[in-house]
Design a protein around this motif. Structure first.
Motif, PDB file in Angstrom:
ATOM      1  N   LEU A  16     -46.048 107.446   6.113  1.00 24.44           N
ATOM      2  CA  LEU A  16     -45.747 106.165   6.760  1.00 24.44           C
ATOM      3  C   LEU A  16     -46.128 104.970   5.895  1.00 24.44           C
ATOM      4  O   LEU A  16     -45.639 103.869   6.111  1.00 24.44           O
ATOM      5  N   LYS A  29     -43.004 103.228   0.342  1.00 24.33           N
ATOM      6  CA  LYS A  29     -44.140 102.957  -0.549  1.00 24.33           C
ATOM      7  C   LYS A  29     -43.854 103.447  -1.963  1.00 24.33           C
ATOM      8  O   LYS A  29     -44.234 102.828  -2.951  1.00 24.33           O
ATOM      9  N   GLY A 111     -48.678 115.271   7.731  1.00 26.69           N
ATOM     10  CA  GLY A 111     -49.690 115.421   6.696  1.00 26.69           C
ATOM     11  C   GLY A 111     -49.136 115.966   5.388  1.00 26.69           C
ATOM     12  O   GLY A 111     -48.035 116.528   5.334  1.00 26.69           O
ATOM     13  N   LEU A 132     -48.582 113.371  -6.364  1.00 27.80           N
ATOM     14  CA  LEU A 132     -48.515 112.303  -5.366  1.00 27.80           C
ATOM     15  C   LEU A 132     -48.017 111.028  -6.044  1.00 27.80           C
ATOM     16  O   LEU A 132     -48.627 110.563  -7.011  1.00 27.80           O
TER      17      LEU A 132
HETATM   18  P1  UTP Z   1     -50.972 109.140   1.719  1.00 25.99           P
HETATM   19  O1  UTP Z   1     -51.859 109.478   2.835  1.00 25.99           O
HETATM   20  O2  UTP Z   1     -51.511 108.389   0.565  1.00 25.99           O
HETATM   21  O3  UTP Z   1     -49.696 108.308   2.209  1.00 25.99           O
HETATM   22  O4  UTP Z   1     -50.237 110.451   1.217  1.00 25.99           O
HETATM   23  P2  UTP Z   1     -49.291 107.724   3.606  1.00 25.99           P
HETATM   24  O5  UTP Z   1     -49.743 108.593   4.736  1.00 25.99           O
HETATM   25  O6  UTP Z   1     -47.836 107.428   3.501  1.00 25.99           O
HETATM   26  O7  UTP Z   1     -50.082 106.339   3.566  1.00 25.99           O
HETATM   27  P3  UTP Z   1     -51.076 105.650   4.591  1.00 25.99           P
HETATM   28  O8  UTP Z   1     -52.355 106.452   4.513  1.00 25.99           O
HETATM   29  O9  UTP Z   1     -50.430 105.662   5.951  1.00 25.99           O
HETATM   30  O10 UTP Z   1     -51.228 104.270   4.047  1.00 25.99           O
HETATM   31  C1  UTP Z   1     -50.018 110.768  -0.154  1.00 25.99           C
HETATM   32  C2  UTP Z   1     -48.545 111.114  -0.379  1.00 25.99           C
HETATM   33  O11 UTP Z   1     -48.133 112.119   0.539  1.00 25.99           O
HETATM   34  C3  UTP Z   1     -46.987 111.718   1.250  1.00 25.99           C
HETATM   35  C4  UTP Z   1     -46.972 110.190   1.188  1.00 25.99           C
HETATM   36  O12 UTP Z   1     -45.624 109.701   1.257  1.00 25.99           O
HETATM   37  C5  UTP Z   1     -47.629 109.902  -0.154  1.00 25.99           C
HETATM   38  O13 UTP Z   1     -46.683 109.861  -1.206  1.00 25.99           O
HETATM   39  N1  UTP Z   1     -47.064 112.216   2.643  1.00 25.99           N
HETATM   40  C6  UTP Z   1     -48.149 111.947   3.411  1.00 25.99           C
HETATM   41  C7  UTP Z   1     -46.007 112.948   3.150  1.00 25.99           C
HETATM   42  O14 UTP Z   1     -45.001 113.209   2.440  1.00 25.99           O
HETATM   43  N2  UTP Z   1     -46.062 113.367   4.443  1.00 25.99           N
HETATM   44  C8  UTP Z   1     -47.128 113.114   5.244  1.00 25.99           C
HETATM   45  O15 UTP Z   1     -47.114 113.545   6.416  1.00 25.99           O
HETATM   46  C9  UTP Z   1     -48.201 112.389   4.702  1.00 25.99           C
END
Ligand code: UTP
Length: 290
Positions: A16, A29, A111, A132
């Motif tokens: 997200l 992002k 996740g 990542l």
């Molecule tokens: P992050 O926890 O840094 O990204 O996950 P997030 O959840 O997008 O960001 P916040 O915490 O809400 O700000 C690291 C990577 O894993 C991917 C994210 O897109 C990022 O590139 N990710 C994370 C997924 O693909 N799926 C998920 O369910 C969670």
């Protein structure tokens, strides 16, 4: 001799991005720029430099700008060509670094571990890398290149040292004192007083297919999400070896505003886009109103 070549990389990009809202409401992002390139460009370049030719990006249904970014735009290339901007045309054609880039959906952001599980059908039967895209590693050779050079058949996790009060933001490694380069344990987001070290998981992994069964058996952990750290921990608890390597280079966390800004400044300095500290200041564009 066993073939330890890593040909496929998974880039999870279905999260997200809440820490970068509202910027990430519409723009994923992973497409936010570091200078003039989207974050994911650096990740793909790092993977390609490590010999990867096959990339699987995990996306959310509303993040179609990601596949669009990796699709050629003949109209734009023609328009640039007509203006004589050949260098730009070349740069656009080089997006993806010559890799095959495929996409798979994670419908609900359950996740990082769950995102990687979505890629199971596309990674094949061999070891694969995970990068990542919100972690930029400024290093030569690149972060993944350092890991592939050390890969000997067992899963491998890259780590970097963080301050004591930062450990609660990361998966933290417990190195095995009796087996150099091997892990004893991994702990997701510990309190500083419980952390087994200050070695944080950096966001670069080489995994073997057994991790998929481990992920399938891993219940949601911290934040109600399926954590890759927990799945690797299950492997360790089952007596499977998991290695660790310390990154040599600068690690930038693009997932929050301060880290993203620091990365931009560091990369701008490297490209000579900022005046050195003792240079004259950039003239201000302020206009005196009479
Ligand atoms: P992050 O926890 O840094 O990204 O996950 P997030 O959840 O997008 O960001 P916040 O915490 O809400 O700000 C690291 C990577 O894993 C991917 C994210 O897109 C990022 O590139 N990710 C994370 C997924 O693909 N799926 C998920 O369910 C969670």
């Amino acid at each position: 001799m066993p073939d330890h070549a890593i040909r496929t990389a998974v880039i999870p990009a279905a999260g997200l991005g809440t820490r970068m809202l509202p910027a990430t409401k519409v723009v994923p992002k992973e497409l936010l720029p570091v200078l003039d390139r989207p974050a994911i460009d650096y990740t793909v370049a790092e993977a390609a430099a490590a010999g990867i030719r096959d990339i699987v990006v995990v996306i959310a249904p509303n993040k179609l700008a990601l596949p669009a970014y990796f699709t050629r735009r003949p109209d734009l290339e023609r328009a640039l060509d007509l203006r004589g901007k050949r260098e730009l045309v070349k740069q656009l054609a080089a997006i993806g670094c010559g890799c095959r880039v495929r996409f798979v959906e994670q419908v609900t952001p359950r996740g990082l571990g769950d995102a990687i599980a979505r890629a199971r059908g596309l990674v094949g039967a061999g070891p694969f890398a995970v990068l990542l895209p919100d972690v930029l590693i400024d290093a030569v050779p690149g972060g993944l290149g350092q890991l592939t050079a050390a890969f000997d058949g067992k899963p491998l996790v890259m780590v970097h040292e963080v301050d004591r009060d930062e450990v609660r933001r990361y998966g933290i490694a417990a190195p095995d004192p009796r087996r150099p380069g091997c892990l004893l344990d991994l702990v997701e987001k510990p309190r500083p007083e419980d952390a087994p070290s200050r070695l944080a998981v950096t966001g670069r992994y080489i995994l073997t297919p057994e991790v998929f069964d481990s992920l399938a058996a891993t219940p949601p952990g911290a934040g109600g999400e399926v954590q890759l750290t927990d799945a690797l921990r299950r492997l360790l608890q089952a007596g499977r070896p998991v290695g660790w390597r310390r990154v040599r280079g600068q690690v930038h966390d693009l997932g929050h505003v301060a880290g993203w800004l620091a990365a931009n400044l560091a990369m701008a300095g490297r490209r000579g886009l900022l005046p050195a500290a003792d240079d004259a200041p950039i003239p201000s564009a302020e206009v005196a109103v009479q």
